[in-house]
Motif scaffolding. Structure first.
Motif, PDB file in Angstrom:
ATOM      1  N   ALA A   1       0.608  19.739  26.741  1.00 49.80           N
ATOM      2  CA  ALA A   1       1.689  20.219  27.605  1.00 49.80           C
ATOM      3  C   ALA A   1       1.507  19.818  29.062  1.00 49.80           C
ATOM      4  O   ALA A   1       2.464  19.409  29.731  1.00 49.80           O
ATOM      5  CB  ALA A   1       1.810  21.738  27.498  1.00 49.80           C
ATOM      6  N   VAL A   2       0.287  19.941  29.564  1.00 49.00           N
ATOM      7  CA  VAL A   2       0.080  19.730  31.003  1.00 49.00           C
ATOM      8  C   VAL A   2       0.492  18.330  31.451  1.00 49.00           C
ATOM      9  O   VAL A   2       1.232  18.175  32.429  1.00 49.00           O
ATOM     10  CB  VAL A   2      -1.382  20.043  31.385  1.00 49.00           C
ATOM     11  CG1 VAL A   2      -1.673  19.597  32.812  1.00 49.00           C
ATOM     12  CG2 VAL A   2      -1.663  21.537  31.226  1.00 49.00           C
ATOM     13  N   PRO A   3       0.065  17.256  30.769  1.00 49.65           N
ATOM     14  CA  PRO A   3       0.442  15.925  31.278  1.00 49.65           C
ATOM     15  C   PRO A   3       1.846  15.466  30.894  1.00 49.65           C
ATOM     16  O   PRO A   3       2.381  14.553  31.538  1.00 49.65           O
ATOM     17  CB  PRO A   3      -0.616  15.018  30.647  1.00 49.65           C
ATOM     18  CG  PRO A   3      -1.019  15.707  29.400  1.00 49.65           C
ATOM     19  CD  PRO A   3      -0.898  17.167  29.661  1.00 49.65           C
ATOM     20  N   PHE A   4       2.463  16.054  29.870  1.00 48.79           N
ATOM     21  CA  PHE A   4       3.697  15.457  29.355  1.00 48.79           C
ATOM     22  C   PHE A   4       4.945  16.321  29.537  1.00 48.79           C
ATOM     23  O   PHE A   4       6.046  15.778  29.655  1.00 48.79           O
ATOM     24  CB  PHE A   4       3.526  15.113  27.870  1.00 48.79           C
ATOM     25  CG  PHE A   4       2.489  14.058  27.625  1.00 48.79           C
ATOM     26  CD1 PHE A   4       2.737  12.739  27.970  1.00 48.79           C
ATOM     27  CD2 PHE A   4       1.257  14.379  27.059  1.00 48.79           C
ATOM     28  CE1 PHE A   4       1.779  11.757  27.755  1.00 48.79           C
ATOM     29  CE2 PHE A   4       0.295  13.409  26.846  1.00 48.79           C
ATOM     30  CZ  PHE A   4       0.552  12.089  27.194  1.00 48.79           C
ATOM     31  N   ALA A   5       4.833  17.636  29.516  1.00 42.22           N
ATOM     32  CA  ALA A   5       6.022  18.474  29.680  1.00 42.22           C
ATOM     33  C   ALA A   5       6.479  18.453  31.128  1.00 42.22           C
ATOM     34  O   ALA A   5       5.666  18.504  32.054  1.00 42.22           O
ATOM     35  CB  ALA A   5       5.728  19.905  29.238  1.00 42.22           C
ATOM     36  N   ALA A   6       7.785  18.376  31.334  1.00 40.33           N
ATOM     37  CA  ALA A   6       8.340  18.348  32.688  1.00 40.33           C
ATOM     38  C   ALA A   6       8.645  19.767  33.159  1.00 40.33           C
ATOM     39  O   ALA A   6       9.017  20.634  32.357  1.00 40.33           O
ATOM     40  CB  ALA A   6       9.611  17.502  32.719  1.00 40.33           C
ATOM     41  N   GLU A   7       8.468  19.986  34.452  1.00 38.18           N
ATOM     42  CA  GLU A   7       8.785  21.292  35.021  1.00 38.18           C
ATOM     43  C   GLU A   7      10.293  21.426  35.178  1.00 38.18           C
ATOM     44  O   GLU A   7      11.001  20.439  35.413  1.00 38.18           O
ATOM     45  CB  GLU A   7       8.096  21.442  36.382  1.00 38.18           C
ATOM     46  CG  GLU A   7       8.223  22.829  36.998  1.00 38.18           C
ATOM     47  CD  GLU A   7       7.624  23.907  36.105  1.00 38.18           C
ATOM     48  OE1 GLU A   7       8.343  24.351  35.186  1.00 38.18           O
ATOM     49  OE2 GLU A   7       6.465  24.287  36.313  1.00 38.18           O
TER      50      GLU A   7
END
Length: 511
Positions: free
Chosen positions: A198-204
């Motif tokens: 999640a941390v590197p790939f999901a967008a805020e």
């Protein structure tokens, strides 16, 4: 010519469009892993209850609160957690939720008292409440095309079935080799994997122009907490005892105040006007009923295998695997075909088939072979896949993408309350039916009058039934079967009513 074709192929494979699709896919994977965590913990915990009870000498009432503490917090906070994600970042709140669940799992894995286990479940509940609405809202914001969004939301919903299926299997294997504390470790490991994706790939994403609706958040939390507490405790002690009546009154007053406040604030946590849409309101009810039936039937079947056919947790899990496996496949395939069918057909057909499968299960008895049951499990799992995932997707595609967090919180609240009702109300009905039928069954099986009262006391306390005579055990099996049949009959009736609602009230294509 060939060189140019290869060069174009390589360029296409590494272009911005491919990179964006890869990010979308990995975002979906991370959100699905998150929802798996929240449901895996539920069934793993339930599977470990007997071992926890024997090791810590837990009373029946305290034992019930080990899984219920988690459910209470999730249901109470899930609506507010969606609002926090809208304001402070859905990805941020999702990741915080995963970290909190990891902490709760590690706390449970090191617990040596009942109080510590319940405290760990409360902590995990906070994490679960942050994960569920924000993972769904992230998908709603990432996939803006309504058809694609419907597909990925059904995949997200199907992941809950994977968590429900894997939980008992993992627990059964671990309990065969380790102490009960080991059951809580896999969820912490899954949490670490979720963060790594999640941390590197999901967008805020945020909800533009939002603000914190503190009165709405407090009233919503109090209302849901009062309702869920009343359902859970009422299932144990009855719904007329003072604490349960008080909690019910708090929920009723809180709901009225919540509606009044949300209609007046400029930026509400939950826009009550959404429920002016007959279709949106119907979808909320169907989402609750879907989890009521799915959870309730699963609990009743587990009761049947554990208390009537006397199987252990692992054997029970293997027998129920077709239900969960077919549910996952059905939910995924339904998401792919909704573009052609719309929502009305799968929701109505799924609820009808669910009711048919549940009615079939009312024919089972202590001697029923598995060969008669697994086809009904397959039918029920497939039918639930037609309902649970599409009802969740229908809620989100009914609103604009910027309101995905609000709709996500609402539908997840409905799902959680439905799940609590499935366990609490059907569990209460099961208990009361057993209490009524057991004296008659003891007499019918020839148990001496002097021996009946101790048997009834042993059943009520949940202890000491293994040393009974064969006639006493047969009487208990018959009474338990009658209680399970009563719960299944009520479930079938609720599902049929929901099918009529889906047919008459749901817009076929909300988007």
């Amino acid at each position: 010519m060939t060189t140019d074709r290869v060069r174009r192929s390589r360029s296409a494979g590494t272009g911005p469009e491919t990179a964006a699709r890869r990010r979308e896919t990995l975002t979906l994977v991370a959100m699905c892993l998150g929802v798996m965590m929240t449901f895996l913990l539920v069934t793993a915990t339930i599977s470990a209850l007997s071992a926890i009870r024997d090791d810590l000498n837990v009373s029946p009432s305290a034992l019930n609160w080990i899984p219920s503490a988690y459910t209470l917090v999730v249901a109470s906070l899930v609506l507010s957690a969606g609002t926090l994600g809208n304001l402070w970042g859905r990805k941020r709140m999702f990741c915080v939720g995963v970290v909190v669940m990891i902490g709760g799992g590690l706390l449970a894995a090191s617990a040596d008292t009942t109080t510590m286990v319940i405290a760990a479940q409360l902590v995990s509940g906070v994490g679960g409440a942050l994960i569920l609405p924000n993972s769904l809202a992230i998908l709603g914001a990432t996939f803006t095309d309504p058809h694609r969004r419907t597909e990925v939301i059904t995949v997200w919903a199907a992941s809950s079935g994977i968590g429900l299926a894997v939980g008992p299997l993992l627990a059964g294997v671990l309990l065969g080799h380790f102490d009960w504390q080991a059951v809580f470790v896999p969820n912490a490991v899954l949490g670490v994997i979720t963060l790594l994706v999640a941390v590197p790939f999901a967008a805020e994403s945020l909800a533009p122009g939002g603000r914190l609706d503190i009165p709405g958040a407090l009233l919503g939390t109090v209302t849901i907490a009062g309702l869920v507490y009343a359902l859970i405790q009422g299932g144990q002690d009855g719904y007329t005892v003072a604490p349960v009546v008080t909690a019910s009154m708090v929920a009723a007053v809180g709901a009225a105040a919540f509606v009044a406040v949300e209609l007046r604030v400029a930026v509400p946590m939950l826009d009550i006007r959404l429920f002016a849409s007959r279709s949106f309101s119907a979808v909320m009810v169907i989402a609750a009923v879907a989890l009521f039936g799915f959870t309730g039937v699963a609990v009743l079947v587990v009761m049947f295998y554990n208390n009537v056919q006397h199987l252990n947790a692992l054997d029970t899990s293997w027998r129920m695997l077709p239900l969960f496996a077919v549910y996952v496949v059905s939910a995924y395939l339904t998401g792919r075909v909704i573009r052609r069918t719309g929502f009305k057909a799968p929701l109505t057909l799924g609820l009808l088939l669910c009711a048919l499968a549940v009615l079939g299960l009312t024919t089972i008895g202590p001697d029923t072979a598995y060969s008669r049951m697994w086809p009904l499990f397959v039918l029920f799992g497939a039918a639930c896949g037609l309902v649970v995932a599409p009802s969740t997707a229908a809620a989100l595609v009914s609103v604009a993408p910027e309101r995905a967090g609000m709709a996500s919180g609402a539908v997840n609240t409905a799902r959680q309350v439905g799940a609590v009702m499935g366990t609490a109300l059907l569990g209460s009905l099961f208990t009361s039916r057993v209490a009524v039928d057991l004296p008659h069954e003891l007499a019918a099986h020839g148990v001496p009058a002097a021996a009946r009262a101790p048997v009834e006391a042993a059943v009520a306390s949940g202890t000491g039934t293994r040393s009974l005579s064969s006639a006493g055990r047969a009487a208990i099996d018959s009474a338990f079967t009658a209680g399970i049949h009563a719960g299944l009959a009520v479930t079938a009736a609720v599902l049929l009513a929901a099918a009529l609602l889906a047919l008459t009230a749901v817009h076929n294509r909300p988007h």
